[in-house]
Design an enzyme around this catalytic site. Sequence first.
Site, PDB file in Angstrom:
ATOM      1  N   THR A 246       0.857  -1.031   0.119  1.00  0.00           N
ATOM      2  CA  THR A 246       0.040   0.026   0.207  1.00  0.00           C
ATOM      3  C   THR A 246       0.904   1.290   0.145  1.00  0.00           C
ATOM      4  O   THR A 246       1.740   1.526   0.963  1.00  0.00           O
ATOM      5  CB  THR A 246      -0.924  -0.051   1.207  1.00  0.00           C
ATOM      6  OG1 THR A 246      -1.647  -1.125   1.064  1.00  0.00           O
ATOM      7  CG2 THR A 246      -1.774   1.400   1.120  1.00  0.00           C
TER       8      THR A 246
ATOM      9  N   LYS B 190      -7.080   1.321  -2.983  1.00  0.00           N
ATOM     10  CA  LYS B 190      -6.633   0.872  -1.595  1.00  0.00           C
ATOM     11  C   LYS B 190      -6.993   2.020  -0.561  1.00  0.00           C
ATOM     12  O   LYS B 190      -7.332   1.950   0.637  1.00  0.00           O
ATOM     13  CB  LYS B 190      -5.401   0.459  -1.377  1.00  0.00           C
ATOM     14  CG  LYS B 190      -4.978  -0.059  -0.085  1.00  0.00           C
ATOM     15  CD  LYS B 190      -5.680  -1.145   0.496  1.00  0.00           C
ATOM     16  CE  LYS B 190      -5.219  -1.863   1.708  1.00  0.00           C
ATOM     17  NZ  LYS B 190      -3.906  -2.034   1.924  1.00  0.00           N
TER      18      LYS B 190
ATOM     19  N   LYS C 242       0.665   4.973   8.196  1.00  0.00           N
ATOM     20  CA  LYS C 242       1.244   5.317   6.906  1.00  0.00           C
ATOM     21  C   LYS C 242       0.010   5.310   5.999  1.00  0.00           C
ATOM     22  O   LYS C 242      -0.038   6.502   5.083  1.00  0.00           O
ATOM     23  CB  LYS C 242       2.422   4.322   6.540  1.00  0.00           C
ATOM     24  CG  LYS C 242       2.586   4.588   5.115  1.00  0.00           C
ATOM     25  CD  LYS C 242       2.245   3.453   4.131  1.00  0.00           C
ATOM     26  CE  LYS C 242       2.437   2.093   4.520  1.00  0.00           C
ATOM     27  NZ  LYS C 242       1.946   1.238   3.420  1.00  0.00           N
TER      28      LYS C 242
END
Length: 291
Positions: free
Chosen positions: A98, A173, A241
């Site tokens: 990701t 995502k 993150k």
Amino acid sequence: MVMTTIGFIGTGVMGKSMATHLLEAGFDLHIFTRTQEKAKPLLAQGAVWEDSVSSLAQKADIVLTMVGYPKDVESIYLDANGIIANAKPGSYLIDMTTSDPLLAERIYSKAKEKGLHSMDAPVSGGDVGAKNGTLAIMAGGEQADFDEVLPVFKKMGENIVLQGPAGAGQHTKMANQITIASNMIGVSEAIMYAKKAGLDPVRVLKSISTGAAGSWSLSNLGPRMIKGDSDPGFYMKHFIKDMTIALRNAQEMGLKTPGLALSLELYQELAEKGLEDRGTQALIKWFEGDI
């Protein structure tokens, strides 16, 4: 698919299970990870160890990466000793980390200049989905490339969708992580409400998980929260993150995401108190005051 040699970089919580499925499917698997110790179970199953990213890239028809942060992705792909500079002509490069959509677009452009096929294909489903081979795979890239590597994707996941051109997988995502961000707050609050009301939270989950409140997080992470199990199926630091990337992209698009912003704030507070290496379900500790 005539290509048989797959290079896999990153054998962490999810990567090791994804790589295992490829070995079990009969692919010639070459692996590299920063800590060779973590690769021992795969090596015992027949995987071949490579001493560097460049060595792996030179031997693989398909390179899959599943690492931690965009800076890792950038280095692995774009450095002089990285994948793009050393990959075999015509090979397929698939980043399943990701990461940042703009970085995915850069990698695609650099790869195309060298006659390489690049896709971004982040996944969702956590350690459970990785172990069961049921990950959702969100791909960005060209249709012909997607069709070529689909047999490989099918060894690791079930819900596999080409979302659009390079970067589209990462944007998808981000939408996934935005959904989870607010949902995790809701799951934590629901469990705490049940406890404060004198209910058995296990029974409460049994009732609400199959109704309109049902979600993957409720069914899979709710029980872990109740048990006090904060072992990482997906690291809190990696979720932070992801949310940071999503929030930045949302702001650049002029989109308000208050649920995402609040979730990020709570997780950052927990990380600052030493919980960054726990699973995302450790959010319950914020509501318990157990920090």
